[in-house]
Write an enzyme that holds these catalytic residues in place. Structure first.
Site, PDB file in Angstrom:
ATOM      1  N   HIS A 141       0.921  -1.497   0.451  1.00  0.00           N
ATOM      2  CA  HIS A 141       0.263   0.054   0.213  1.00  0.00           C
ATOM      3  C   HIS A 141       1.218   1.108   0.197  1.00  0.00           C
ATOM      4  O   HIS A 141       2.000   1.099   0.644  1.00  0.00           O
ATOM      5  CB  HIS A 141      -0.838  -0.169   1.922  1.00  0.00           C
ATOM      6  N   ASP A 192       3.415  -4.373   8.438  1.00  0.00           N
ATOM      7  CA  ASP A 192       1.974  -3.307   7.987  1.00  0.00           C
ATOM      8  C   ASP A 192       0.431  -4.509   8.227  1.00  0.00           C
ATOM      9  O   ASP A 192       1.064  -5.466   7.487  1.00  0.00           O
ATOM     10  CB  ASP A 192       2.081  -2.897   6.315  1.00  0.00           C
ATOM     11  N   GLN A 224      -4.230  -4.849   7.328  1.00  0.00           N
ATOM     12  CA  GLN A 224      -5.415  -6.003   7.186  1.00  0.00           C
ATOM     13  C   GLN A 224      -5.591  -7.459   7.388  1.00  0.00           C
ATOM     14  O   GLN A 224      -6.019  -8.222   7.154  1.00  0.00           O
ATOM     15  CB  GLN A 224      -4.610  -5.879   5.004  1.00  0.00           C
ATOM     16  N   LYS A 262     -10.482  -0.656  10.606  1.00  0.00           N
ATOM     17  CA  LYS A 262     -10.821  -2.339   9.917  1.00  0.00           C
ATOM     18  C   LYS A 262     -11.483  -2.890   9.943  1.00  0.00           C
ATOM     19  O   LYS A 262     -11.029  -4.373   9.693  1.00  0.00           O
ATOM     20  CB  LYS A 262      -9.409  -1.739   8.854  1.00  0.00           C
ATOM     21  N   CYS A 271      -4.714   2.435  -3.369  1.00  0.00           N
ATOM     22  CA  CYS A 271      -3.469   3.155  -2.923  1.00  0.00           C
ATOM     23  C   CYS A 271      -2.356   2.005  -3.005  1.00  0.00           C
ATOM     24  O   CYS A 271      -1.364   2.409  -2.186  1.00  0.00           O
ATOM     25  CB  CYS A 271      -3.942   3.399  -1.658  1.00  0.00           C
TER      26      CYS A 271
END
Ligand code: 7TS
Length: 408
Positions: free
Chosen positions: A121, A198, A201, A224, A362
């Site tokens: 991303h 990261d 997700q 999220k 993104c």
């Protein structure tokens, strides 16, 4: 997992959009919020609101307890160890920028390497581009295999003794692929590099065990994972955080201030300048309670079932291209309909009450790697049903017909 009982807890889902019951398939962009999270934020403002870490009054103590209690919940959720290793941030983007601006810029120099992947991303790509430019380090990419997954041999080849930082997403927001973070961390450490992950997700969908993964930094966003917008966190190992400079200066983060010199508080406070996101942290704490009560095993099982059902259903259609590996994927499908721009797909679907995301997500370099300018994406969460996916599939058939193509 009783899906109807879960859906009952999400007020927003029970409405019509353009004359159709809402089907929300955009949770990878931002999830919906259960009643318990909405109530926790309201209750905080109605009963406990005050600034933290300063007031001796009762409301100040309650607000501080709520804020620090949320930090403990995050640490426990991620098996992160000491809560002071959790820094509250605005979200994943701010957390990754903190590592790139503070840690990377202090350890990287000419000839050093920062290693990432083409599936990142922009939030896990541009901060490293900028850090490389500022320090003279080289930005290197681990190549992707044909299906978008990462091969360990390529990780071995890309990371060298010159590598100072490796930063990779646990789960791709486009390909749905789950990356082999534990093995990658081992390789990074063997070469003397730190591992940054990261977790935007992964945290909403999978049980994450930071002790087991042994990563050095881990970033995620609350919005999220059923929490409010504007709150997220960075985990960092104490030994690293203790040696890092703050990147924001002001109230809350100082120890002693004189006219020309100042000193900083201990971690995590030195990285939380200004009045923090107190209500956001309270909401995130409630979201963690909500998810852990249902259980990540159940959530994971449900989402994998949804992903497999959607993947099979959509891949059996003509004139559709699906991206990312077939197996070992999280609950999202990214696709394109032949000869129909994804924005047109999303617009037709919206007219039928179905919310999906269209665009580059993104991930412009990844779009180029896929050889497309944009894609459509349907992403699932614990409140989605097979019926939602049936509605998606039917609407895609109608979209194809609308644009003048037959689909089998
Ligand atoms: N990293 C990944 C893998 C993401 O999917 C996102 C957001 C971010 C970082 C940034 O998170 P933020 O909360 O700081 O904005 N992803 C998406 C998406 O896929 N569609 O909208 C936002």
């Amino acid at each position: 997992m009783n899906i109807n009982a879960i859906r009952e807890q999400f007020p927003i889902l029970h409405q019509e959009i353009n004359g159709h019951p809402l089907v929300y398939l955009d949770s990878a962009a931002s999830s919906q919020k259960p009643r318990s999270v909405i109530d926790a934020v309201n209750r905080y403002y109605e009963l406990d609101n005050a600034n933290v870490h300063r007031g001796v009054h009762t409301l100040g103590s309650r607000a501080t307890d709520a804020y620090e209690g949320a930090r403990e919940k995050v640490a426990k959720l991620l098996n992160a160890g000491a809560p002071e290793q959790i820094i509250f941030t605005r979200g994943t983007t701010t957390a990754l920028n903190l590592v790139a601006s503070s840690y990377a810029r202090s350890v990287c120099g000419e000839g050093d390497e920062i290693v990432i992947t083409p599936m990142e991303h922009h939030s896990n790509l541009i901060p490293w581009q900028q850090a490389a430019k500022a320090t003279g380090a080289t930005l290197k990419y681990i190549p992707l295999q044909e299906d978008g997954s990462i091969a360990i041999e390529d990780v071995e080849k890309t990371i060298t003794s010159r590598t100072k930082v490796v930063s990779v997403t646990y789960v791709s927001n486009v390909l749905g692929v789950i990356n082999p973070i534990k093995e990658m961390t081992r390789i990074a450490h063997r070469n003397g590099a730190v591992m940054v992950v990261d977790g935007a997700q992964s945290t909403p969908h999978m049980k994450v065990d930071l002790k087991d993964l042994d990563v050095d930094f881990y970033a995620f966003s609350g919005h999220k994972m059923c929490g409010p917008t504007g709150i997220g966190a960075l985990f960092g190992k104490k030994s690293l955080l203790n040696n890092m400079e703050p990147i924001e200066y002001g109230g809350e983060m100082i120890d002693f201030v004189d006219l020309y010199e100042s000193t900083w508080k201990e971690i995590p406070y030195r990285f939380e300048g200004g009045t923090p996101i107190i209500a956001g942290a309270v909401g995130l704490g409630a979201a963690i309670d909500f998810l852990t009560e249902i259980g990540y095993d159940e959530i994971d099982k449900h989402e994998r079932r949804m992903a497999a059902y959607a993947y099979d259903k959509l891949s059996s259609m003509d004139g559709i291209t699906l991206y990312g590996p077939k197996k070992d994927r999280v609950g999202l499908v990214t696709f394109n309909l032949e000869d129909v721009h994804p924005h047109d797909v999303a617009t037709v679907l919206d007219s039928k009450g179905i919310a999906i995301r269209a665009g580059h997500h993104c991930c412009q370099p990844l779009m180029r790697w896929l050889n497309v300018s944009a894609t459509a994406r349907a992403s699932f969460y614990l409140y989605n049903t097979e019926e939602d996916i049936d509605r998606l599939a039917d609407a895609l058939i109608q979209t194809k017909e609308f644009f003048g193509h037959a689909i089998g």
